[in-house]
Write an enzyme that holds these catalytic residues in place. Structure first.
Site, PDB file in Angstrom:
ATOM      1  N   ASP A   1       0.840  -1.197   0.000  1.00  0.00           N
ATOM      2  CA  ASP A   1       0.000   0.000   0.000  1.00  0.00           C
ATOM      3  C   ASP A   1       0.872   1.244   0.000  1.00  0.00           C
ATOM      4  OD1 ASP A   1      -2.283   1.544   0.075  1.00  0.00           O
ATOM      5  OD2 ASP A   1      -3.227   0.351   1.654  1.00  0.00           O
TER       6      ASP A   1
ATOM      7  N   GLU B   1       3.122   4.961  -3.770  1.00  0.00           N
ATOM      8  CA  GLU B   1       3.445   6.116  -4.630  1.00  0.00           C
ATOM      9  C   GLU B   1       4.433   7.122  -4.003  1.00  0.00           C
ATOM     10  OE1 GLU B   1      -0.195   6.865  -2.344  1.00  0.00           O
ATOM     11  OE2 GLU B   1       0.273   5.313  -3.781  1.00  0.00           O
TER      12      GLU B   1
ATOM     13  N   ASP C   1      -7.663   4.228  -3.939  1.00  0.00           N
ATOM     14  CA  ASP C   1      -8.840   4.358  -3.073  1.00  0.00           C
ATOM     15  C   ASP C   1      -9.924   5.195  -3.745  1.00  0.00           C
ATOM     16  OD1 ASP C   1      -7.297   2.954  -1.265  1.00  0.00           O
ATOM     17  OD2 ASP C   1      -6.672   4.730  -0.163  1.00  0.00           O
TER      18      ASP C   1
END
Length: 805
Positions: free
Chosen positions: A400, A403, A473
């Site tokens: 997760d 980035e 998300d």
């Protein structure tokens, strides 16, 4: 020599000398070098179809080691010839011209212009990057007015053709930027720069402008078509390895299972209901509080025996992956080790508070910091702790915030020093480096289990690291569902073939009633139907659980629709796994924009809500509400369902092929629009004429039954081929040639199916099997039915068989 001849010779020599002094170049082993108008230009041949272009201010030539490109320039036969102001470099694939006055480069194929740099389209602007004197760099190109281009990564704007837009390319939660585009004319351009970049396409030109660059570095590649361009990009940046068969089954997750008992109970419920499932995912906070963020240990008291949990999941024939992050809390061992080597970056990231309550209490900052994955020693530290988790038997990683999350952004944050320079200089390659670190370390210690990484972000070249990227998300809405289609397709067109999304959307803020809202239940079902035809089928989200039993029980329309499509996914597994082999072996793509297979059909070039899944299935997801009406109270979240009439969706069937309705077997003409009734348990799904599709057995998990009794569906109307791929379903033996392929060929005129000699072998290969051949037509009951009456049954022992119908 006669006197006049001497004078002529001297004149020619003098003229040539003067001319060459004004327009000199040097031929190298790789291409050419020259200096034009104060700019050093080098063209390097990586293959006859791939050219690297390097430009820098005179006296500042640079030699960059690419993070994305792993191919080395090969020995390529080429010729160089100068005619007036134009210098030509020619291979057996391409002709490249360099204007020796302006420095502009043009690319041709068979005399036709493919792409031209814009006149005076190069810019170098001095820039101080955290104390380092460098440049802001820009290159502009000229495209045809109506030229369709694709790629640039994943965006949520719903655009298929990437023209007339401006993108500020910095990795984000739901945007994965890859500075690569490909044209419907059969070429691609990769801008090899990792700093924040502006992509602009307008009437003035098409340009990349990056904040930091010692010079301009881009690759031009010609593939002839979209598959060829993808193959060039993978040739440059790495091939995509195989995922295990079980990764293509159904996956269940949520934000988050709060105990190991809750997680295991989900798998038990699916097994009790007889609904297939192959994977369960544990999201964050199994480590405890936020000060222990990403400790990579089960410190939460509700996970007292993680080894038992994993064994229980495996005993239920389910695989388990777990959330890991790219940041660490101040009380973790990793934080201390990384701090010692100055490998922690200093900017605000998630979570912002040590308290788990929402909203974050800034009086108690979490102290969580992102690590420096550009540092090889930091990547070692990361794996050394993760390896302890791996030893428990976990099957993969959910990386997760890859980035990574960058909150409360300040420009000075980009001055952070990384191992490779400022964070600004390498910003967008963060996911490539952190995902690559896990992949390379796991491969180094274990080849018995294929690496599987689910990641929230990606950069060019990441396909070589066993990663499947999800779209972040996203907030649940019909627009968001529709936008996922073009997002996934453009992402795939950059050369990275594995992509998925949170089925149902992550946040439910637009649905206050959550699962009580009939519109959301309808949206979830439609999203799951789309997810059935994605490289990974994974239900996940916050605000409400998404397990099938949350949507009722057998007999309920939503439940039945969900169960139907999960079962359909498993019936397609032989087709999906063979398509995955085509991706690895032949540089193919699993999700295919219509332009890939129908580039000459102008009506197909800009369709953003249809695609091919593999090379045979045309998928047309339903992305609008059809079965709701306002509730009597007028409150949105108590809208009522309304199934009183069946709605329909229009789909375009591309020209150049005929098609079969998957559900009915009806044959349809290409180049036409058709309406299909779409009850809640059906979406428009079509099969290209000439397709050969293997259907697997009904199973509860991917490896439950052998493929010893496959149904082989022939969709007549054109010649066709299909290669059935099989191996051990996991491990890397396939890299050593330990696998088998069986080629099926359909001769439509002769109505003959030929099954070739089996090629290759592997330890648990079937020696003998049955193929139940079904010739699809309108009169047959097809669709998702478990058993169709075969036209012929063939016993196959690995030897060539030809069957006439």
């Amino acid at each position: 020599m006669p006197k006049c001849s001497v004078y002529t010779f001297l004149f020619v020599l003098l003229f040539t000398s003067i001319n060459s002094s004004a327009q000199t170049y040097k031929k190298t082993d790789l291409g050419i070098k020259t200096n034009i108008n104060g700019i050093e230009i080098e063209l390097q041949l990586y293959s006859p179809a791939i050219i690297r272009v390097l430009k820098s201010p005179a006296g500042n030539s640079f030699n960059k080691e690419s993070l994305s490109v792993i191919k080395k320039p090969g020995k390529t036969t080429f010729n160089v010839q100068q005619q007036g102001d134009l210098l030509y470099l020619k291979t057996n694939k391409l002709l490249v011209s360099l204007n020796m006055k302006s420095g502009d480069i043009s690319y041709f194929i068979s005399g036709n212009l493919l792409l031209k740099e814009k006149d005076e389209g190069v810019k170098f602007t001095s820039f101080n990057d955290a104390g380092n004197n460098t440049y802001k760099v820009s290159q502009s190109f000229v495209l045809d007015n109506d030229e369709a281009i694709y790629g640039l990564g994943q965006q949520q704007g719903g655009k298929m053709v990437q023209r007339n837009l401006t993108l500020h390319m910095v990795q984000g939660n739901t945007d994965d930027y890859i500075p690569f585009f490909q044209s419907v004319k059969g070429f691609g351009v990769f801008w090899d720069n990792y700093s924040p970049t502006q992509f602009i396409d307008n009437t003035e030109g098409t340009s990349f402008t990056s904040d930091v660059g010692e010079g301009i570095d881009y690759y031009f590649m010609y593939g002839g078509n979209a598959d060829g361009v993808v193959a060039c990009m993978r040739d440059l940046s790495g091939q995509a390895p195989m995922f295990p068969l079980w990764t293509y089954g159904f996956w269940q997750s949520k934000e988050r299972y709060k105990s190991q008992d809750e997680l295991i109970d989900v798998v038990k419920q699916y097994r009790k209901l007889g609904v297939p499932i192959d994977g369960i995912i544990q999201d964050w906070q199994y480590w405890g509080n936020n000060y222990l963020w990403n400790a990579m240990e089960f410190l939460n008291v509700d996970f007292p025996d993680p080894q038992k949990m994993i064994i229980e999941a495996h005993n239920l024939n389910a695989h388990m992956i777990i959330s890991i992050w790219n940041s660490f809390g101040p009380h973790t061992k990793q934080y201390r080790d990384l701090e010692k080597i100055n490998a922690l970056l200093d900017f605000t990231t998630w979570p912002q508070s040590g308290s788990e309550k929402w909203p974050p209490n800034r009086d108690y900052p979490s102290g969580v910091r992102v690590y420096d994955p550009y540092n090889p020693e930091a990547r070692n530290i990361y794996w050394n702790y993760l390896r302890k988790m791996y030893s428990l038997g976990l099957d993969g990683w959910w990386m997760d915030s890859s980035e990574p999350d960058h909150l409360d952004f300040k420009p000075s944050d980009l001055d952070n020093k990384t191992y490779l320079g400022s964070f600004r200089k390498v910003r967008n390659a963060f996911p490539l480096m952190t995902v690559g670190g896990v992949y390379t370390h796991q491969r180094a210690v274990d080849s018995s289990k294929r690496v599987f990484i689910l990641t929230r972000s990606a950069f060019a070249g990441q396909q070589r690291y066993g990663a499947n990227t999800w779209s972040g998300d996203v907030t649940a809405s019909w627009d968001a569902l529709r936008n996922q289609i073009s997002a996934g397709l453009n992402f795939s067109l950059t050369g990275i073939p594995y992509w998925n999304s949170d089925i149902g959307g992550f946040f439910l803020s637009k649905f206050p009633g959550k699962l009580k809202d009939p519109e959301y239940r309808e949206l979830y079902v439609r999203w799951l139907q789309f997810g059935t035809f994605c490289p990974m089928m994974r239900s996940h989200g916050a605000d409400a659980p998404r397990e099938i039993y949350q949507f009722g029980q057998k007999g309920n329309k939503y439940y039945d629709a969900i169960e139907k499509f999960i079962n359909l996914r498993y019936r397609f597994l032989p087709y999906i796994y063979s398509t995955a082999w085509d991706v690895t072996a032949n540089q193919s793509s699993m999700m295919r924009a219509l332009m890939m297979d129908f580039p000459k059909d102008k009506q197909a070039l800009d369709i953003n809500d249809q695609y091919l899944f593999g090379k045979s299935l045309l998928v047309s997801p339903v992305a609008k509400a059809m079965y709701i009406k306002p509730g009597t109270s007028g409150q949105r979240f108590i809208q009522e369902e309304d199934f009183s009439s069946i709605k329909s969706k229009e789909t375009y069937l591309p020209a150049g092929a005929n098609w079969f309705d998957f559900w009915t077997g009806e044959k349809l003409m290409g180049g036409t629009k058709v309406n299909k009734e779409t009850p809640i348990d059906m979406i428009p799904l079509y099969v290209k004429a000439g397709s050969i599709i293997p259907f697997g057995p009904e199973v509860q998990f991917a490896e439950e039954k052998k493929w010893d009794n496959l149904e082989i569906r022939i969709y007549p109307g054109a010649d066709g081929k299909f290669v059935l791929y099989e191996d051990d379903n996991d491990n890397y033996n396939y890299e050593k040639g330990i696998y088998s392929t069986i080629s099926f060929s359909w001769d439509d005129k002769k109505r003959t199916l030929t099954i070739s000699n089996r090629n290759g072998s592997f330890p648990v290969m079937l020696d003998s099997r049955k193929f139940n051949i079904v010739i699809v037509n309108t009169g047959k009951s097809v669709g998702e039915n478990t058993v169709n009456e075969p036209d012929k049954v063939i016993t196959y022992t690995g030897k060539k068989v030809a069957v006439k119908f």
